[in-house]
Design an enzyme around this catalytic site. Sequence first.
Site, PDB file in Angstrom:
ATOM      1  N   ASP A   1     -13.279 -26.927  37.250  1.00  0.00           N
ATOM      2  CA  ASP A   1     -11.872 -26.528  37.321  1.00  0.00           C
ATOM      3  C   ASP A   1     -11.241 -26.800  38.677  1.00  0.00           C
ATOM      4  O   ASP A   1     -10.034 -26.669  38.834  1.00  0.00           O
ATOM      5  CB  ASP A   1     -11.766 -25.014  37.073  1.00  0.00           C
ATOM      6  CG  ASP A   1     -11.618 -24.711  35.605  1.00  0.00           C
ATOM      7  OD1 ASP A   1     -11.527 -25.655  34.817  1.00  0.00           O
ATOM      8  OD2 ASP A   1     -11.612 -23.521  35.267  1.00  0.00           O
TER       9      ASP A   1
HETATM   10  C1  GLC Z   1     -15.667 -21.096  35.997  1.00  0.00           C
HETATM   11  C2  GLC Z   1     -14.878 -21.316  34.730  1.00  0.00           C
HETATM   12  C3  GLC Z   1     -15.365 -22.498  33.944  1.00  0.00           C
HETATM   13  C4  GLC Z   1     -15.509 -23.690  34.831  1.00  0.00           C
HETATM   14  C5  GLC Z   1     -16.365 -23.379  36.055  1.00  0.00           C
HETATM   15  C6  GLC Z   1     -16.444 -24.529  37.015  1.00  0.00           C
HETATM   16  O1  GLC Z   1     -16.918 -20.606  35.664  1.00  0.00           O
HETATM   17  O2  GLC Z   1     -14.905 -20.173  33.903  1.00  0.00           O
HETATM   18  O3  GLC Z   1     -14.494 -22.783  32.886  1.00  0.00           O
HETATM   19  O4  GLC Z   1     -16.086 -24.698  34.075  1.00  0.00           O
HETATM   20  O5  GLC Z   1     -15.829 -22.286  36.731  1.00  0.00           O
HETATM   21  O6  GLC Z   1     -15.268 -24.726  37.721  1.00  0.00           O
HETATM   22  C1  GLC Z   2     -11.194 -20.963  40.382  1.00  0.00           C
HETATM   23  C2  GLC Z   2     -12.696 -20.946  40.465  1.00  0.00           C
HETATM   24  C3  GLC Z   2     -13.331 -21.586  39.265  1.00  0.00           C
HETATM   25  C4  GLC Z   2     -12.699 -21.070  38.008  1.00  0.00           C
HETATM   26  C5  GLC Z   2     -11.189 -21.196  38.053  1.00  0.00           C
HETATM   27  C6  GLC Z   2     -10.568 -20.711  36.767  1.00  0.00           C
HETATM   28  O1  GLC Z   2     -10.714 -22.226  40.479  1.00  0.00           O
HETATM   29  O2  GLC Z   2     -13.183 -21.557  41.612  1.00  0.00           O
HETATM   30  O3  GLC Z   2     -14.706 -21.339  39.287  1.00  0.00           O
HETATM   31  O4  GLC Z   2     -13.173 -21.793  36.935  1.00  0.00           O
HETATM   32  O5  GLC Z   2     -10.705 -20.488  39.158  1.00  0.00           O
HETATM   33  O6  GLC Z   2      -9.817 -19.578  36.862  1.00  0.00           O
END
Ligand code: GLC
Ligand code: GLC
Length: 817
Positions: free
Chosen positions: A487
């Site tokens: 993300d």
């Molecule tokens: C968080 C989010 C997931 C994403 C991950 C890596 O765990 O819930 O959707 O893939 O971060 O950014």
């Molecule tokens: C932030 C976090 C990631 C998560 C995302 C979604 O970017 O670093 O892990 O998946 O929020 O809310």
Amino acid sequence: MKYGYFDDRNREYVITQPDTPLPWINYLGCQAYFGIISNTAGGYSFYRDARLRRLTRYRYNNAPFDLGGRYVYLRDTESGQFWSPSWQPTRREFENYSCRHGMGYTVISSTANGIEAHTRYFVPLDENLEVWQLTVTNRRQTKARISAFSSIEFCLWDAQDDATNFQRNFSTGQVEVEEGVIYHKTEYRERRDHFAYFACSEPLAGFDTQRDAFLGRYRGWDSPAAVEAGQLTNSIAHGWAPIGAHQVTLDLKPGETRQIVFLLGYHENPVNQKFDPPGSQTINKALVKPTIAKYLDPLEADAAFERLRQYWDGLLGIFQVNTPDIHTNRMVNIWNAYQCMATFNMSRSASFYESGIGRGLGFRDSNQDLLGFVHMAPARARERILDLAATQLPTGGAYHQYQPLTKRGNNDIGGGFNDDPHWLIVGVAAYLKETGDWGILDEPVPFENEPGSEQPLYEHLRRSFQYTLDRLGPHGLPLIGRADWNDCLNLNCFSDTPGQSFQTTTSKDGKVAESVFIAGLFVLAAKELAAIAARRNLNADAKQCLAEAAKMARVVYEHGWDGEWFVRAYDDFGKPIGSKVCDEGKIFIESQGICIMAGIGLQDGKASQALESVNKHLATRHGIVLQQPAYSKYYLHLGEISSYPPGYKENAGIFCHNNPWIIIAETMVGNGDRAFDYYTRINPSAREKIGHLHRCEPYVFAQMIAGKDAPTHGEAKNSWLTGTAAWTYYAATQWIMGIRAEYDGLRIDPVIPAKWKGFTVTRRFRGNTYLIEVKNPKGKQRGVKRLLVDGKDIATNLLPVCPSPPEPIQVEAVLEG
Ligand code: GLC
Ligand code: GLC
């Protein structure tokens, strides 16, 4: 240093010191009524949706950390001394203390001033309430007169509004008190049909429902004025902050024990039966009273607790192992499975790190969570799949999240995360392999919840597949959209304004940046879809899926292979990310894991080579970091990943979620020693002894462990609600132990450390119970050629699906290399 110990026989973790490095929490409830509870009774409760139906208030990020909870106070009438047997919020010195977190319950015990107290908190199955069973024993030589007080602070339902909208909320609070039961009915007069109640089994010496009356001015929960005075004031809340508190007086002879049951519950009345008498403003309590009466009876409460235990025995009994490694055993048999159920129930909504306000159920998250719980709750997995698919867009794209209460996609986040659709295929594939319930593919499911738009679930999978083909970039790789699994790799965002969401800001047209990760995921999903289509005799579909998978794999070879590892992505300028030509972020974990899991590079040694590169550049003793070298500054064209200081989160933290991808990849190349070694590095039980460094709960996986670039290397964060739960469970059970659900049966293909002499597994699968013994006399890491099934050699390592015999089936597998 440790702060407690595992009691595996009772499936409990026993915390022996209340001031753990962070609150160590547990979950109450497993169906509709839920709560989180810390080792000092901090936490809150809600019905279905942690944001929209919050029952009790909690103040996050408080100092001290964990405040607001299910607090009990005991007061010695003679001396006037008072304390909380859960340590918080009064933090008095104890003669002893323990907190037992178990499967769906928590027992906090302590002794202070010769008064022993145990409080058992749990949620009975099929009920929307929680039980607190408080037992108080006088361990003094003399008799004791004790007042016991309960306390909770009601939340005015919408947790977000409750924390912000005071000009209104200070004037809306309403309660009723009847026969000692406190009913919280804020907004019941208008559009709500639900209320909360807080009841007590014993005659009351007093109650309070107005926070100020209970706490007194300028006081906190550590020294409530009414507790200090030894007398609650029978206050009735009008506006301000409604609370619930009961007072019970106990006269205890030496050695005497008394039990008090408190119930906190949620109830919805039919709209036309809200008031009693009709036309009044008084809550109709007729429908809830029998439930309250039932569970206030300690024998009924005990019976409900016993049913809860049996429920967990049943769930956990579906997969039990006995390996030479105690950390593996207790995680697989108890805690990891339990955590998988928690991630299923909560997705990423309510934990100590997720406020319950921010996120609904994630599309990709929930589909991946399925991998970890589908064998325990197949019917609920089915329902979840259909709910998720119903939020899919006609284009095959997906809303990134939905709210569990409404089951609708969240508009504020929207879609455009281009990996999302494929996770639906992965989730459905896992469901089919576990259950063989092919009928699910024919279920009519709408798009965007639009009545009339229903198509069979299979058509949704087809559109997921097509979604990527419709969105290919300049190299023929999938366009990344807002972000793929990571993300924080926001290649179309280019955000330079403080406070903008990296997730929803898009300043580029999205026609250039591509993801090798999605390419790998596409290949994996397309192969699953081909297997599904083939079994439904849709041979043209199957052929097309395989052809597109092969084509994409060729593109990955051509544009996604960097010489020693897989490239991660191409940015908006068409330049590679995760390549040796980059200054920072030369190698990423995700593309190595997913491409190998998709089978890319298994034939020609590239997979092994990529795994060597992971070992060389990314592996640390605390786990495998996400990328290297960490980004040392903010890169406008990369986004959030470079917003974190080096070593944290996606910027080269050990993002545990994708460690199991590498573990699985290692098993696929037959490297059992290394797969198990990686597994152990992040296994919380194996890390218990470094609790002072790890800091999070030793019984559940955390999302992140600080990477080698961080000053706190080895420190865990964001425990509980993480895809790590499902993926490590899946990696350990289906790939290391190799007891793998497949479309046509149960594969037995362990890839284990050479030093393991063998292990046993009990597995219930499609109606049968298998007692599996794996023997490894020659110290191999892989290679079952034949299986003995009830003594007969079946010349394959796949246990075919067969009609359920009454007796368990004995299976023997020998590793021969
Ligand atoms: C968080 C989010 C997931 C994403 C991950 C890596 O765990 O819930 O959707 O893939 O971060 O950014
Ligand atoms: C932030 C976090 C990631 C998560 C995302 C979604 O970017 O670093 O892990 O998946 O929020 O809310």
